[in-house]
Enzyme design. Structure first.
Site, PDB file in Angstrom:
ATOM      1  N   ASN A   1       3.433   0.546   6.623  1.00  0.00           N
ATOM      2  CA  ASN A   1       4.068   0.982   5.386  1.00  0.00           C
ATOM      3  C   ASN A   1       3.433   2.305   4.965  1.00  0.00           C
ATOM      4  OD1 ASN A   1       5.490   1.084   3.004  1.00  0.00           O
ATOM      5  ND2 ASN A   1       4.152  -0.324   1.936  1.00  0.00           N
TER       6      ASN A   1
ATOM      7  N   HIS B   1       3.169   5.197   2.141  1.00  0.00           N
ATOM      8  CA  HIS B   1       3.441   5.587   0.754  1.00  0.00           C
ATOM      9  C   HIS B   1       2.259   6.380   0.231  1.00  0.00           C
ATOM     10  CE1 HIS B   1       0.731   2.551  -0.971  1.00  0.00           C
ATOM     11  NE2 HIS B   1       1.294   1.671  -0.186  1.00  0.00           N
TER      12      HIS B   1
END
Length: 167
Positions: free
Chosen positions: A108, A110
């Protein structure tokens, strides 16, 4: 042999742009082989189609039952022989079947301002613009966060503030 990467994105696809640019370099050891978006009108899908990369819209609209959506995602990943899944601004949960099949192979991406500064409307550059309004001092360069997605909380590998590594 190139590592085949699938990118899951929901909006503009700024991280996808960075990944496809990096993958185009001659010394790069991965290729973006599939993009899946939960948003049929996302910039990520438009960018992907311009490059000729296979792109799919998979969401509650295409598969109303969560189990169907989960199995459709896994089928697409397997069909394209994906070795690594990167969620880059993907705003939906990944189903348990896909999570189990790709355990340890879902990253992920971010900004490190998340999750502290997350919430409605807090995605992309808006996070960096709004954080100071919440009384937070933002340094010139923020560190990167690379959590491995799982069914529970993400296991996070945090880099020191600075520039993100280039592939």
């Amino acid at each position: 042999m190139l590592l085949k990467v699938a990118v899951l994105a929901s909006h503009t696809g700024s991280n996808l742009h960075a990944l496809t640019s990096a993958a185009a370099r001659p010394y790069c050891s991965f290729a973006v082989a599939l993009v899946i978006s939960s948003n049929s009108t996302s910039g990520a899908l438009a960018h992907t189609r311009e490059l000729g990369i296979p792109a799919l819209h998979l969401s509650g609209r295409t598969h109303p039952e969560p189990d169907q959506l989960d199995h459709a995602m896994l089928a697409a990943l397997r069909e394209h022989r994906i070795g690594l899944v990167v969620t880059a601004g993907y705003m939906k949960k990944i189903g348990p079947v896909t999570l189990n099949a790709y355990a340890g192979h879902i990253l992920n991406i971010h900004p490190s301002l998340l999750p502290r500064h997350g919430g409605p409307g807090m995605r992309g550059r808006s996070t960096c613009r709004r954080a100071p309004r919440r009384g937070r001092r933002i340094v010139q360069r923020s560190g990167s966060v690379l959590p491995y997605a799982s069914g529970r909380a993400c296991r996070t590998t945090r880099r020191r503030p600075g520039r993100s590594p280039r592939w």
